[in-house]
Design a protein around this motif. Structure first.
Motif, PDB file in Angstrom:
ATOM      1  N   SER A 102       0.812  -1.224   0.000  1.00  0.00           N
ATOM      2  CA  SER A 102       0.000   0.000   0.000  1.00  0.00           C
ATOM      3  C   SER A 102       0.841   1.268   0.000  1.00  0.00           C
ATOM      4  O   SER A 102       0.335   2.353  -0.270  1.00  0.00           O
ATOM      5  CB  SER A 102      -0.941   0.008   1.213  1.00  0.00           C
ATOM      6  OG  SER A 102      -0.222   0.206   2.421  1.00  0.00           O
ATOM      7  N   TYR A 103       2.139   1.149   0.301  1.00  0.00           N
ATOM      8  CA  TYR A 103       3.014   2.322   0.319  1.00  0.00           C
ATOM      9  C   TYR A 103       3.415   2.764  -1.088  1.00  0.00           C
ATOM     10  O   TYR A 103       3.976   3.851  -1.258  1.00  0.00           O
ATOM     11  CB  TYR A 103       4.301   2.034   1.100  1.00  0.00           C
ATOM     12  CG  TYR A 103       4.092   1.654   2.552  1.00  0.00           C
ATOM     13  CD1 TYR A 103       2.969   2.057   3.262  1.00  0.00           C
ATOM     14  CD2 TYR A 103       5.055   0.895   3.228  1.00  0.00           C
ATOM     15  CE1 TYR A 103       2.799   1.715   4.597  1.00  0.00           C
ATOM     16  CE2 TYR A 103       4.886   0.558   4.566  1.00  0.00           C
ATOM     17  CZ  TYR A 103       3.755   0.964   5.233  1.00  0.00           C
ATOM     18  OH  TYR A 103       3.595   0.615   6.563  1.00  0.00           O
ATOM     19  N   TYR A 104       3.188   1.925  -2.097  1.00  0.00           N
ATOM     20  CA  TYR A 104       3.700   2.175  -3.444  1.00  0.00           C
ATOM     21  C   TYR A 104       2.573   2.508  -4.411  1.00  0.00           C
ATOM     22  O   TYR A 104       1.470   1.951  -4.305  1.00  0.00           O
ATOM     23  CB  TYR A 104       4.470   0.949  -3.951  1.00  0.00           C
ATOM     24  CG  TYR A 104       5.703   0.637  -3.151  1.00  0.00           C
ATOM     25  CD1 TYR A 104       6.920   1.245  -3.452  1.00  0.00           C
ATOM     26  CD2 TYR A 104       5.657  -0.255  -2.084  1.00  0.00           C
ATOM     27  CE1 TYR A 104       8.059   0.968  -2.718  1.00  0.00           C
ATOM     28  CE2 TYR A 104       6.787  -0.542  -1.334  1.00  0.00           C
ATOM     29  CZ  TYR A 104       7.983   0.074  -1.661  1.00  0.00           C
ATOM     30  OH  TYR A 104       9.105  -0.202  -0.915  1.00  0.00           O
ATOM     31  N   PRO A 105       2.835   3.379  -5.383  1.00  0.00           N
ATOM     32  CA  PRO A 105       1.800   3.765  -6.355  1.00  0.00           C
ATOM     33  C   PRO A 105       1.465   2.652  -7.343  1.00  0.00           C
ATOM     34  O   PRO A 105       0.346   2.566  -7.839  1.00  0.00           O
ATOM     35  CB  PRO A 105       2.413   4.968  -7.072  1.00  0.00           C
ATOM     36  CG  PRO A 105       3.892   4.805  -6.907  1.00  0.00           C
ATOM     37  CD  PRO A 105       4.083   4.160  -5.576  1.00  0.00           C
ATOM     38  N   ALA A 106       2.432   1.790  -7.654  1.00  0.00           N
ATOM     39  CA  ALA A 106       2.196   0.709  -8.622  1.00  0.00           C
ATOM     40  C   ALA A 106       2.843  -0.571  -8.098  1.00  0.00           C
ATOM     41  O   ALA A 106       3.859  -1.045  -8.633  1.00  0.00           O
ATOM     42  CB  ALA A 106       2.761   1.083  -9.989  1.00  0.00           C
ATOM     43  N   PRO A 107       2.276  -1.168  -7.050  1.00  0.00           N
ATOM     44  CA  PRO A 107       2.898  -2.345  -6.429  1.00  0.00           C
ATOM     45  C   PRO A 107       2.796  -3.594  -7.300  1.00  0.00           C
ATOM     46  O   PRO A 107       1.963  -3.676  -8.211  1.00  0.00           O
ATOM     47  CB  PRO A 107       2.090  -2.524  -5.141  1.00  0.00           C
ATOM     48  CG  PRO A 107       0.746  -1.954  -5.464  1.00  0.00           C
ATOM     49  CD  PRO A 107       1.014  -0.786  -6.381  1.00  0.00           C
ATOM     50  N   LEU A 108       3.653  -4.538  -6.990  1.00  0.00           N
ATOM     51  CA  LEU A 108       3.614  -5.825  -7.673  1.00  0.00           C
ATOM     52  C   LEU A 108       2.404  -6.623  -7.169  1.00  0.00           C
ATOM     53  O   LEU A 108       2.065  -6.566  -5.989  1.00  0.00           O
ATOM     54  CB  LEU A 108       4.906  -6.600  -7.382  1.00  0.00           C
ATOM     55  CG  LEU A 108       5.186  -7.845  -8.216  1.00  0.00           C
ATOM     56  CD1 LEU A 108       5.373  -7.475  -9.686  1.00  0.00           C
ATOM     57  CD2 LEU A 108       6.446  -8.551  -7.698  1.00  0.00           C
ATOM     58  N   HIS A 109       1.765  -7.362  -8.065  1.00  0.00           N
ATOM     59  CA  HIS A 109       0.575  -8.126  -7.694  1.00  0.00           C
ATOM     60  C   HIS A 109       0.934  -9.182  -6.648  1.00  0.00           C
ATOM     61  O   HIS A 109       2.004  -9.798  -6.700  1.00  0.00           O
ATOM     62  CB  HIS A 109      -0.021  -8.793  -8.925  1.00  0.00           C
ATOM     63  CG  HIS A 109      -1.416  -9.297  -8.719  1.00  0.00           C
ATOM     64  ND1 HIS A 109      -1.689 -10.493  -8.088  1.00  0.00           N
ATOM     65  CD2 HIS A 109      -2.619  -8.763  -9.057  1.00  0.00           C
ATOM     66  CE1 HIS A 109      -3.000 -10.688  -8.024  1.00  0.00           C
ATOM     67  NE2 HIS A 109      -3.593  -9.641  -8.610  1.00  0.00           N
ATOM     68  N   GLU A 110       0.013  -9.387  -5.705  1.00  0.00           N
ATOM     69  CA  GLU A 110       0.249 -10.343  -4.614  1.00  0.00           C
ATOM     70  C   GLU A 110       0.590 -11.734  -5.131  1.00  0.00           C
ATOM     71  O   GLU A 110       1.487 -12.404  -4.598  1.00  0.00           O
ATOM     72  CB  GLU A 110      -0.985 -10.434  -3.713  1.00  0.00           C
ATOM     73  CG  GLU A 110      -1.084  -9.337  -2.686  1.00  0.00           C
ATOM     74  CD  GLU A 110      -2.234  -9.580  -1.722  1.00  0.00           C
ATOM     75  OE1 GLU A 110      -2.306 -10.697  -1.161  1.00  0.00           O
ATOM     76  OE2 GLU A 110      -3.051  -8.675  -1.542  1.00  0.00           O
ATOM     77  N   ASP A 111      -0.119 -12.188  -6.151  1.00  0.00           N
ATOM     78  CA  ASP A 111       0.130 -13.529  -6.677  1.00  0.00           C
ATOM     79  C   ASP A 111       1.540 -13.660  -7.231  1.00  0.00           C
ATOM     80  O   ASP A 111       2.203 -14.694  -7.057  1.00  0.00           O
ATOM     81  CB  ASP A 111      -0.892 -13.863  -7.769  1.00  0.00           C
ATOM     82  CG  ASP A 111      -2.300 -14.028  -7.214  1.00  0.00           C
ATOM     83  OD1 ASP A 111      -2.437 -14.206  -5.986  1.00  0.00           O
ATOM     84  OD2 ASP A 111      -3.268 -13.974  -8.007  1.00  0.00           O
ATOM     85  N   HIS A 112       1.994 -12.600  -7.907  1.00  0.00           N
ATOM     86  CA  HIS A 112       3.348 -12.629  -8.473  1.00  0.00           C
ATOM     87  C   HIS A 112       4.394 -12.631  -7.359  1.00  0.00           C
ATOM     88  O   HIS A 112       5.420 -13.307  -7.466  1.00  0.00           O
ATOM     89  CB  HIS A 112       3.550 -11.418  -9.390  1.00  0.00           C
ATOM     90  CG  HIS A 112       4.743 -11.560 -10.285  1.00  0.00           C
ATOM     91  ND1 HIS A 112       5.169 -10.562 -11.126  1.00  0.00           N
ATOM     92  CD2 HIS A 112       5.618 -12.580 -10.462  1.00  0.00           C
ATOM     93  CE1 HIS A 112       6.245 -10.956 -11.774  1.00  0.00           C
ATOM     94  NE2 HIS A 112       6.541 -12.184 -11.394  1.00  0.00           N
ATOM     95  N   ILE A 113       4.138 -11.905  -6.294  1.00  0.00           N
ATOM     96  CA  ILE A 113       5.065 -11.900  -5.148  1.00  0.00           C
ATOM     97  C   ILE A 113       5.177 -13.311  -4.579  1.00  0.00           C
ATOM     98  O   ILE A 113       6.279 -13.797  -4.270  1.00  0.00           O
ATOM     99  CB  ILE A 113       4.590 -10.915  -4.065  1.00  0.00           C
ATOM    100  CG1 ILE A 113       4.716  -9.476  -4.570  1.00  0.00           C
ATOM    101  CG2 ILE A 113       5.400 -11.094  -2.778  1.00  0.00           C
ATOM    102  CD1 ILE A 113       4.167  -8.443  -3.610  1.00  0.00           C
ATOM    103  N   GLY A 114       4.040 -13.994  -4.428  1.00  0.00           N
ATOM    104  CA  GLY A 114       4.060 -15.358  -3.908  1.00  0.00           C
ATOM    105  C   GLY A 114       4.835 -16.303  -4.805  1.00  0.00           C
ATOM    106  O   GLY A 114       5.618 -17.131  -4.332  1.00  0.00           O
TER     107      GLY A 114
END
Length: 317
Positions: A102-114
């Protein structure tokens, strides 16, 4: 668009009267994997802190993505994984990742992080204080990726991990580099730098003492060996005739007269020549028509190059 994402120009850093980084200059290109190596106190950690905007250079210029390192836009495009593992107790892994995203304007998708970090659904539902050491490090990796950074900084990222987890981690790092992300890391596991890095920057006493690919650094510093078999009589102690002894002595004399040889060893049925220039030595073996067979050329590992270079630096000081 320039391929340079980090630039240091004549950068020095002093703490009081102590100069920990002394007039270094370097450029790091987009999509590269760079290992920063050196003994404790060499200046590598201070240099990384200046790249991260956590420390200011005493003199010289540091730019990241063409901005000052502490600029907000730069902070939004870098990810950091420090050696010390710290987590927020009382929250689940999923909650921590969502909060940091939530701190970032364009974060990486949760699924991709996993997928990248290997955190499975069961891991994501665990409270942080229940994680194992390896899972905590995976969480830190996930947090470094939360903002979909262009540049990643890893400080001793695989300390405490088993060999299989290490292998998976470096596979993911190479995947990130192929996607155009830049990875800068420190490690005491020199074989990791040898296998993973495109480029190694070696620090000692606040200066850069070597900078290049692992292959170039090893080729320029390490001793190579050229070994071979020759006539069987050369290596036996119980000779049947004076003729055989004379032939053996003649071959040994030819070998001992070869240029570009630092040391000669005889082990069982092989002669081993230590050299800094294996190509020239091979040419001389052929030109002198020394009767050899089963020639093998071996190069030292990065550990050998590192030790050799550190010893050379000590002698020059």
């Amino acid at each position: 668009m320039s391929s340079t994402v980090i630039k240091l120009e004549q950068v020095s850093k002093r703490y009081g009267n102590k100069e920990v980084v002394n007039n270094i200059s370097l450029k790091i290109s987009r999509g590269s994997v760079v290992a920063i190596l050196g003994p404790n106190g060499a200046g590598k950690t201070t240099t990384m802190k200046m790249m991260l905007g956590l420390s200011t250079a005493t003199s010289g210029l540091v730019t990241v993505l063409n901005q000052k390192p502490n600029h907000k836009q730069v902070r939004q495009k870098i990810g950091v994984m420090l050696q010390d593992v710290s987590v927020m107790d009382g929250l689940t892994v999923r909650e921590i990742i969502r909060m940091v995203r939530s701190y970032y304007p364009a974060p990486l998708h949760e699924d991709h992080i996993g997928e990248l970090t290997g955190l499975c659904p069961a891991d994501l539902n665990k409270r942080a204080e229940k994680l194992s050491g390896g899972q905590k490090r995976s969480l830190n990796f996930a947090l470094s990726m939360a903002g979909d950074p262009d540049i990643l900084f890893f400080d001793e990222p695989t300390v405490g991990l088993d060999s299989e987890t290490r292998r998976h981690f470096w596979e993911r790092v190479r995947q990130l580099a192929q996607e155009g992300k830049t990875v800068i890391f420190t490690t005491h596991y020199l074989h990791e730098a040898d296998e993973v890095a495109d480029r190694i920057i070696l620090f000692n006493r606040g200066t850069i003492v070597a900078d290049g690919t692992p292959e170039n650094i090893k080729a320029g510093i390490t001793i190579r060996t050229v070994s071979f078999s020759t006539s069987e009589s050369m290596f036996i102690n119980d000779y049947e005739s004076n003729t055989e002894m004379a032939a053996e002595a003649d071959v040994r004399a030819q070998i001992e007269e070869l240029p570009d040889v630092d040391r000669i060893e005889y082990h069982q049925d092989r002669c081993i020549l230590h050299t800094k220039n294996s190509d020239a030595l091979l040419r001389n073996l052929i030109e002198h028509r020394i009767p050899v067979s089963d020639i093998r050329v071996e190069t030292g590992q990065l550990d050998d190059a590192y030790a050799s270079l550190m010893e050379t630096v000590k002698e020059e000081i």
